[in-house]
Design a protein around this motif. Sequence first.
Motif, PDB file in Angstrom:
ATOM      1  N   GLY A   1      71.997  31.678  37.416  1.00 14.15           N
ATOM      2  CA  GLY A   1      72.429  32.376  36.206  1.00 14.15           C
ATOM      3  C   GLY A   1      72.199  33.873  36.241  1.00 14.15           C
ATOM      4  O   GLY A   1      72.205  34.510  37.301  1.00 14.15           O
ATOM      5  N   ASP A   2      71.978  34.448  35.068  1.00 14.18           N
ATOM      6  CA  ASP A   2      71.818  35.901  34.956  1.00 14.18           C
ATOM      7  C   ASP A   2      70.587  36.413  35.678  1.00 14.18           C
ATOM      8  O   ASP A   2      70.511  37.597  36.022  1.00 14.18           O
ATOM      9  CB  ASP A   2      71.746  36.302  33.478  1.00 14.18           C
ATOM     10  N   LEU A   3      69.614  35.547  35.919  1.00 15.91           N
ATOM     11  CA  LEU A   3      68.390  35.980  36.603  1.00 15.91           C
ATOM     12  C   LEU A   3      68.607  36.203  38.089  1.00 15.91           C
ATOM     13  O   LEU A   3      67.873  36.970  38.720  1.00 15.91           O
ATOM     14  CB  LEU A   3      67.279  34.951  36.381  1.00 15.91           C
ATOM     15  N   GLY A   4      69.598  35.529  38.681  1.00 16.91           N
ATOM     16  CA  GLY A   4      69.865  35.713  40.107  1.00 16.91           C
ATOM     17  C   GLY A   4      68.645  35.433  40.957  1.00 16.91           C
ATOM     18  O   GLY A   4      67.968  34.416  40.809  1.00 16.91           O
ATOM     19  N   VAL A   5      68.321  36.383  41.839  1.00 19.88           N
ATOM     20  CA  VAL A   5      67.163  36.210  42.728  1.00 19.88           C
ATOM     21  C   VAL A   5      65.849  36.369  41.980  1.00 19.88           C
ATOM     22  O   VAL A   5      64.777  36.134  42.554  1.00 19.88           O
ATOM     23  CB  VAL A   5      67.213  37.212  43.900  1.00 19.88           C
ATOM     24  N   ARG A   6      65.905  36.760  40.699  1.00 17.13           N
ATOM     25  CA  ARG A   6      64.683  36.902  39.916  1.00 17.13           C
ATOM     26  C   ARG A   6      64.330  35.618  39.163  1.00 17.13           C
ATOM     27  O   ARG A   6      63.396  35.595  38.367  1.00 17.13           O
ATOM     28  CB  ARG A   6      64.836  38.070  38.936  1.00 17.13           C
ATOM     29  N   HIS A   7      65.082  34.564  39.420  1.00 24.52           N
ATOM     30  CA  HIS A   7      64.755  33.286  38.782  1.00 24.52           C
ATOM     31  C   HIS A   7      63.398  32.793  39.299  1.00 24.52           C
ATOM     32  O   HIS A   7      63.081  32.960  40.481  1.00 24.52           O
ATOM     33  CB  HIS A   7      65.837  32.249  39.093  1.00 24.52           C
ATOM     34  N   PRO A   8      62.586  32.175  38.436  1.00 23.07           N
ATOM     35  CA  PRO A   8      61.251  31.722  38.849  1.00 23.07           C
ATOM     36  C   PRO A   8      61.243  30.783  40.056  1.00 23.07           C
ATOM     37  O   PRO A   8      60.271  30.767  40.809  1.00 23.07           O
ATOM     38  CB  PRO A   8      60.722  31.006  37.598  1.00 23.07           C
ATOM     39  N   ILE A   9      62.306  30.004  40.263  1.00 21.78           N
ATOM     40  CA  ILE A   9      62.318  29.090  41.404  1.00 21.78           C
ATOM     41  C   ILE A   9      62.297  29.859  42.726  1.00 21.78           C
ATOM     42  O   ILE A   9      61.731  29.399  43.727  1.00 21.78           O
ATOM     43  CB  ILE A   9      63.539  28.138  41.351  1.00 21.78           C
ATOM     44  N   ILE A  10      62.888  31.054  42.730  1.00 23.94           N
ATOM     45  CA  ILE A  10      62.928  31.866  43.948  1.00 23.94           C
ATOM     46  C   ILE A  10      61.531  32.372  44.290  1.00 23.94           C
ATOM     47  O   ILE A  10      61.089  32.328  45.444  1.00 23.94           O
ATOM     48  CB  ILE A  10      63.909  33.042  43.784  1.00 23.94           C
ATOM     49  N   ALA A  11      60.810  32.840  43.274  1.00 24.41           N
ATOM     50  CA  ALA A  11      59.442  33.304  43.501  1.00 24.41           C
ATOM     51  C   ALA A  11      58.508  32.133  43.815  1.00 24.41           C
ATOM     52  O   ALA A  11      57.598  32.264  44.633  1.00 24.41           O
ATOM     53  CB  ALA A  11      58.934  34.061  42.281  1.00 24.41           C
ATOM     54  N   HIS A  12      58.745  30.986  43.172  1.00 27.87           N
ATOM     55  CA  HIS A  12      57.889  29.817  43.381  1.00 27.87           C
ATOM     56  C   HIS A  12      57.857  29.420  44.854  1.00 27.87           C
ATOM     57  O   HIS A  12      56.780  29.197  45.423  1.00 27.87           O
ATOM     58  CB  HIS A  12      58.406  28.657  42.536  1.00 27.87           C
ATOM     59  N   TYR A  13      59.025  29.336  45.459  1.00 24.81           N
ATOM     60  CA  TYR A  13      59.109  28.954  46.876  1.00 24.81           C
ATOM     61  C   TYR A  13      59.113  30.164  47.813  1.00 24.81           C
ATOM     62  O   TYR A  13      59.210  30.004  49.028  1.00 24.81           O
ATOM     63  CB  TYR A  13      60.370  28.128  47.123  1.00 24.81           C
ATOM     64  N   ASN A  14      59.002  31.360  47.238  1.00 22.02           N
ATOM     65  CA  ASN A  14      59.035  32.600  48.011  1.00 22.02           C
ATOM     66  C   ASN A  14      60.259  32.643  48.926  1.00 22.02           C
ATOM     67  O   ASN A  14      60.169  32.859  50.141  1.00 22.02           O
ATOM     68  CB  ASN A  14      57.762  32.777  48.836  1.00 22.02           C
ATOM     69  N   VAL A  15      61.428  32.433  48.330  1.00 22.99           N
ATOM     70  CA  VAL A  15      62.685  32.456  49.082  1.00 22.99           C
ATOM     71  C   VAL A  15      63.090  33.903  49.300  1.00 22.99           C
ATOM     72  O   VAL A  15      63.496  34.600  48.366  1.00 22.99           O
ATOM     73  CB  VAL A  15      63.804  31.705  48.334  1.00 22.99           C
ATOM     74  N   THR A  16      62.961  34.384  50.512  1.00 22.32           N
ATOM     75  CA  THR A  16      63.302  35.773  50.827  1.00 22.32           C
ATOM     76  C   THR A  16      64.364  35.881  51.903  1.00 22.32           C
ATOM     77  O   THR A  16      64.890  36.959  52.150  1.00 22.32           O
ATOM     78  CB  THR A  16      62.047  36.554  51.282  1.00 22.32           C
ATOM     79  N   THR A  17      64.657  34.781  52.589  1.00 18.23           N
ATOM     80  CA  THR A  17      65.737  34.756  53.568  1.00 18.23           C
ATOM     81  C   THR A  17      66.631  33.551  53.275  1.00 18.23           C
ATOM     82  O   THR A  17      66.158  32.531  52.776  1.00 18.23           O
ATOM     83  CB  THR A  17      65.202  34.660  55.009  1.00 18.23           C
TER      84      THR A  17
END
Length: 491
Positions: A435-451
Amino acid sequence: MKNLTILALLVTYSLVAKSKNFKNSDPDTGPRYYIDIIGTIGDQAVSPFTEIQISAHSIYSSINLLTGKKEGSVKIDQRNFRIRQEIPSEISYITFEYSIQGRSYGPVYLPTNFFKVSSRQKIHCSFFRDSLVFSGRDAEVFNLQTKLFLAGSINKINIGYDDPNYLNEIKKMVDLNFQEQSAVLLSHTGKVNESWRDYFFNYCLGTKKNRMISAVLSGIKSNNYSIAKEFYQYLIHDDQHEYPEELHTSALLMDYLYKMEKFKFEYLKTTINTINKNGAADFFRMIRRKYNGKIRAHITVLALVDLPKTYVDTYDEAHKAPMVKKESPYFSILSNLLQNNSPKKLAYQFELTDSSGREFKMRDFQGKVVVLDFWFVGCIPCKLLSKEMGPIIDSFKKRNVAFITINVDQNKISWIKALKSLEYSHVGSVDLNTGDLGVRHPIIAHYNVTTYPRLIVVDKMGNLISAEPTRPISSNPESATALIKLIQANL
């Protein structure tokens, strides 16, 4: 004034803005650590409608540590304003991004531009279209940091990796930047205390070393191993001394040490440009043998962020051989990384929507093995993975397996167009978006998805099977077999 981007690291998020309505936090319920930003929109000709974004991390790293990261933004509708920002610890690092009338400023996004702050500090600053200027009690320290950012601005090298002079040109460039930064620091002798002077010197040294190895690693990614050989000899000659423990707070020096150790470790094994590797245990043993205390802890955190991108045994090995004591300032962030990514831990309980607006929750898939695939439009490796996943998805039709793609693009039209092309997903998969959060969605930080792409496999009970499963690649047919076996073993 030159363009300037200000990076800032802290962990937590709590923005209270608008100058007239600002109130101090209740001492019983307010944040334990925070800074106050007293700001002014400096461009008189510009209407004061400004958005300021503040990112917060406990540990700064150019390797991109997202775990614990909180981001927030506040819109300023007056020329003078005040913001209270919660920070994760007594000493933290901050970055600002800001826009005036919808146009972003500070366009030079360098991973070396971050400010060190301390809790309860009052930061007075004026926001201009081409700079940010500080005033007040701590003005000398903050303005010195901005001058060091500018003096350290790196110029692009106009020769290729295959040029025999490439490494020498890199050395000349970073040496020149280091000399310019050192001159700036020397000009402030007596204006900052010894502690700040040492911090700034290590910042400059870390900038030099980190840029050197980063530039060479870029060449190695192009399979230029002659650079690797030459640089390996350079490393051996350049790093004969010990690093005292107090340098653990020097973010760029710690980044350098980690990248250097990983480079030497992989160069000797000739596995720099491969994925689906095993060997994290050997790397952790090497770090345990060579470093102690807080430096070891800092490097361990960086390894847990970076190694899973290419090593499929990272989290398993980190659990077997913990190297950070509970009293360490790095224990909390390390625990979060392990808690969020280790086998048998509860998967992130997301609530995301598909292209029709239908909401899906992680718990909706209980009773099925779930394969999560994170991607974005334009990601070539994501397309390649999707191609390899096709036969795997077909092999599990009518079985209790759910294949879920999670797209991080904020442009919904672009995402839906990509879905229709079937280049990133398949018929039968559940296609969701952050959604509007894009890469700032909490799931991205939770799993530390950077690549990207990133695969994660979850069992029927909603617990992680692997946050770093073998990724199918065309050059290695056994990689697809390994993923299939992993899924089958948990049906």
